[in-house]
Design a protein around this motif. Sequence first.
Motif, PDB file in Angstrom:
ATOM      1  N   VAL A  89       0.832  -1.213   0.000  1.00  0.00           N
ATOM      2  CA  VAL A  89       0.000   0.000   0.000  1.00  0.00           C
ATOM      3  C   VAL A  89       0.864   1.261   0.000  1.00  0.00           C
ATOM      4  CG1 VAL A  89      -1.725   1.303   1.290  1.00  0.00           C
ATOM      5  CG2 VAL A  89      -2.030  -1.151   0.933  1.00  0.00           C
ATOM      6  N   PRO A  90       1.821   1.417   0.924  1.00  0.00           N
ATOM      7  CA  PRO A  90       2.645   2.636   0.860  1.00  0.00           C
ATOM      8  C   PRO A  90       3.500   2.704  -0.412  1.00  0.00           C
ATOM      9  CG  PRO A  90       2.948   1.538   2.973  1.00  0.00           C
ATOM     10  CD  PRO A  90       2.131   0.637   2.116  1.00  0.00           C
ATOM     11  N   GLY A  91       4.028   1.558  -0.858  1.00  0.00           N
ATOM     12  CA  GLY A  91       4.835   1.555  -2.074  1.00  0.00           C
ATOM     13  C   GLY A  91       4.043   1.967  -3.298  1.00  0.00           C
ATOM     14  N   ALA A  92       2.837   1.430  -3.433  1.00  0.00           N
ATOM     15  CA  ALA A  92       1.989   1.775  -4.575  1.00  0.00           C
ATOM     16  C   ALA A  92       1.561   3.242  -4.520  1.00  0.00           C
ATOM     17  CB  ALA A  92       0.765   0.868  -4.611  1.00  0.00           C
ATOM     18  N   LEU A  93       1.219   3.713  -3.335  1.00  0.00           N
ATOM     19  CA  LEU A  93       0.835   5.122  -3.197  1.00  0.00           C
ATOM     20  C   LEU A  93       1.993   6.059  -3.532  1.00  0.00           C
ATOM     21  CD1 LEU A  93      -1.449   5.111  -0.038  1.00  0.00           C
ATOM     22  CD2 LEU A  93      -2.100   5.532  -2.408  1.00  0.00           C
ATOM     23  N   ALA A  94       3.171   5.752  -3.017  1.00  0.00           N
ATOM     24  CA  ALA A  94       4.344   6.593  -3.293  1.00  0.00           C
ATOM     25  C   ALA A  94       4.648   6.617  -4.792  1.00  0.00           C
ATOM     26  CB  ALA A  94       5.549   6.095  -2.514  1.00  0.00           C
ATOM     27  N   PHE A  95       4.579   5.462  -5.431  1.00  0.00           N
ATOM     28  CA  PHE A  95       4.869   5.407  -6.853  1.00  0.00           C
ATOM     29  C   PHE A  95       3.799   6.156  -7.647  1.00  0.00           C
ATOM     30  CE2 PHE A  95       4.968   3.583 -11.086  1.00  0.00           C
ATOM     31  CZ  PHE A  95       6.314   3.719 -11.384  1.00  0.00           C
ATOM     32  N   LEU A  96       2.541   6.016  -7.268  1.00  0.00           N
ATOM     33  CA  LEU A  96       1.463   6.717  -7.962  1.00  0.00           C
ATOM     34  C   LEU A  96       1.609   8.228  -7.826  1.00  0.00           C
ATOM     35  CD1 LEU A  96      -1.155   6.397  -9.592  1.00  0.00           C
ATOM     36  CD2 LEU A  96      -2.379   6.396  -7.415  1.00  0.00           C
ATOM     37  N   VAL A  97       1.948   8.686  -6.626  1.00  0.00           N
ATOM     38  CA  VAL A  97       2.156  10.128  -6.415  1.00  0.00           C
ATOM     39  C   VAL A  97       3.324  10.620  -7.277  1.00  0.00           C
ATOM     40  CG1 VAL A  97       2.921  11.834  -4.710  1.00  0.00           C
ATOM     41  CG2 VAL A  97       1.095  10.234  -4.142  1.00  0.00           C
ATOM     42  N   TRP A  98       4.405   9.858  -7.306  1.00  0.00           N
ATOM     43  CA  TRP A  98       5.584  10.225  -8.107  1.00  0.00           C
ATOM     44  C   TRP A  98       5.219  10.284  -9.586  1.00  0.00           C
ATOM     45  CZ3 TRP A  98       9.631  12.226  -9.974  1.00  0.00           C
ATOM     46  CH2 TRP A  98      10.553  11.592 -10.784  1.00  0.00           C
ATOM     47  N   TYR A  99       4.443   9.315 -10.066  1.00  0.00           N
ATOM     48  CA  TYR A  99       4.051   9.294 -11.468  1.00  0.00           C
ATOM     49  C   TYR A  99       3.139  10.474 -11.806  1.00  0.00           C
ATOM     50  CZ  TYR A  99       1.896   7.908 -15.835  1.00  0.00           C
ATOM     51  OH  TYR A  99       1.434   7.896 -17.116  1.00  0.00           O
ATOM     52  N   VAL A 100       2.130  10.714 -10.979  1.00  0.00           N
ATOM     53  CA  VAL A 100       1.201  11.818 -11.230  1.00  0.00           C
ATOM     54  C   VAL A 100       1.938  13.155 -11.157  1.00  0.00           C
ATOM     55  CG1 VAL A 100      -0.824  13.025 -10.303  1.00  0.00           C
ATOM     56  CG2 VAL A 100      -0.855  10.543 -10.542  1.00  0.00           C
ATOM     57  N   ALA A 101       2.864  13.284 -10.215  1.00  0.00           N
ATOM     58  CA  ALA A 101       3.650  14.519 -10.107  1.00  0.00           C
ATOM     59  C   ALA A 101       4.455  14.759 -11.386  1.00  0.00           C
ATOM     60  CB  ALA A 101       4.570  14.458  -8.900  1.00  0.00           C
ATOM     61  N   TYR A 102       5.024  13.705 -11.936  1.00  0.00           N
ATOM     62  CA  TYR A 102       5.787  13.815 -13.178  1.00  0.00           C
ATOM     63  C   TYR A 102       4.880  14.285 -14.325  1.00  0.00           C
ATOM     64  CZ  TYR A 102       8.210  12.268 -17.406  1.00  0.00           C
ATOM     65  OH  TYR A 102       8.773  12.204 -18.647  1.00  0.00           O
ATOM     66  N   VAL A 103       3.719  13.648 -14.468  1.00  0.00           N
ATOM     67  CA  VAL A 103       2.812  13.996 -15.562  1.00  0.00           C
ATOM     68  C   VAL A 103       2.277  15.420 -15.389  1.00  0.00           C
ATOM     69  CG1 VAL A 103       0.594  13.425 -16.643  1.00  0.00           C
ATOM     70  CG2 VAL A 103       2.192  11.611 -16.051  1.00  0.00           C
ATOM     71  N   VAL A 104       1.866  15.762 -14.183  1.00  0.00           N
ATOM     72  CA  VAL A 104       1.325  17.100 -13.937  1.00  0.00           C
ATOM     73  C   VAL A 104       2.396  18.165 -14.166  1.00  0.00           C
ATOM     74  CG1 VAL A 104       0.436  18.620 -12.120  1.00  0.00           C
ATOM     75  CG2 VAL A 104      -0.521  16.341 -12.413  1.00  0.00           C
ATOM     76  N   THR A 105       3.604  17.910 -13.693  1.00  0.00           N
ATOM     77  CA  THR A 105       4.686  18.878 -13.887  1.00  0.00           C
ATOM     78  C   THR A 105       5.013  19.027 -15.372  1.00  0.00           C
ATOM     79  OG1 THR A 105       5.603  18.282 -11.741  1.00  0.00           O
ATOM     80  CG2 THR A 105       7.048  19.479 -13.231  1.00  0.00           C
ATOM     81  N   ALA A 106       5.017  17.926 -16.095  1.00  0.00           N
ATOM     82  CA  ALA A 106       5.322  17.978 -17.530  1.00  0.00           C
ATOM     83  C   ALA A 106       4.278  18.786 -18.290  1.00  0.00           C
ATOM     84  CB  ALA A 106       5.411  16.565 -18.096  1.00  0.00           C
ATOM     85  N   THR A 107       3.031  18.740 -17.846  1.00  0.00           N
ATOM     86  CA  THR A 107       1.983  19.462 -18.578  1.00  0.00           C
ATOM     87  C   THR A 107       1.776  20.891 -18.088  1.00  0.00           C
ATOM     88  OG1 THR A 107       0.296  18.517 -17.123  1.00  0.00           O
ATOM     89  CG2 THR A 107       0.726  17.371 -19.185  1.00  0.00           C
ATOM     90  N   THR A 108       2.040  21.149 -16.819  1.00  0.00           N
ATOM     91  CA  THR A 108       1.778  22.492 -16.282  1.00  0.00           C
ATOM     92  C   THR A 108       3.017  23.373 -16.204  1.00  0.00           C
ATOM     93  OG1 THR A 108       2.045  21.730 -13.998  1.00  0.00           O
ATOM     94  CG2 THR A 108      -0.188  21.697 -14.923  1.00  0.00           C
ATOM     95  N   ALA A 109       4.186  22.775 -16.189  1.00  0.00           N
ATOM     96  CA  ALA A 109       5.418  23.566 -16.092  1.00  0.00           C
ATOM     97  C   ALA A 109       6.429  23.120 -17.147  1.00  0.00           C
ATOM     98  CB  ALA A 109       6.015  23.430 -14.692  1.00  0.00           C
ATOM     99  N   PRO A 110       6.105  23.330 -18.426  1.00  0.00           N
ATOM    100  CA  PRO A 110       7.036  22.890 -19.468  1.00  0.00           C
ATOM    101  C   PRO A 110       8.373  23.627 -19.414  1.00  0.00           C
ATOM    102  CG  PRO A 110       5.215  24.146 -20.424  1.00  0.00           C
ATOM    103  CD  PRO A 110       4.911  23.953 -18.985  1.00  0.00           C
ATOM    104  N   GLY A 111       8.358  24.842 -18.892  1.00  0.00           N
ATOM    105  CA  GLY A 111       9.619  25.581 -18.773  1.00  0.00           C
ATOM    106  C   GLY A 111      10.569  24.918 -17.794  1.00  0.00           C
ATOM    107  N   LEU A 112      10.038  24.422 -16.681  1.00  0.00           N
ATOM    108  CA  LEU A 112      10.859  23.707 -15.699  1.00  0.00           C
ATOM    109  C   LEU A 112      11.407  22.417 -16.292  1.00  0.00           C
ATOM    110  CD1 LEU A 112      11.906  23.197 -12.783  1.00  0.00           C
ATOM    111  CD2 LEU A 112       9.719  22.058 -12.357  1.00  0.00           C
TER     112      LEU A 112
END
Length: 155
Positions: free
Chosen positions: A72-95
């Motif tokens: 449960v913690p491993g899956a949650l941590a990985f899901l948060v990391w994945y969503v953070a990557y996708v959200v950052t890629a779409t909302t902060a292309p300059g970064l």
Amino acid sequence: MQRSNAGDVTYDDPWYDALASGWGESAEATGAAEAPPRRPGRDAVPAADVYLEVQRSAAFQEVRSRYRRFVVPGALAFLVWYVAYVVTATTAPGLMARPVAGAVNVGMLAGLGQFLSTFLLTWAYVRHARLRRDRAALELRWETQELARGRGGAA
């Protein structure tokens, strides 16, 4: 495995799934014979009762608890990391386009980090299973087989 009177090999294993080899296929279409009924005279307990007894046992609950405490913690941590990557890629292309070294940018490193984190999580899961669950699960399996065969055993 046991040999039947016909000479073919039959499985006397409660973990063997006979349907896995021919989902929905009839015995005539596959050429497979039906498994012979259990031999009379054995004081075997019905399989459903055995599995319910094992499921209610403290050993089984401990194995499931160890599994959940890791997954449960491993899956949650990985899901948060994945969503953070996708959200950052779409909302902060300059970064994500910020150069790190030559043609390598933050987005490329984060993408490679996704692969690296997948391999690390897989390695951690396998290690956790080997060190904390496999032995207990194997003991449960043997106890379940003994109970299903009617020879006793403690679950």
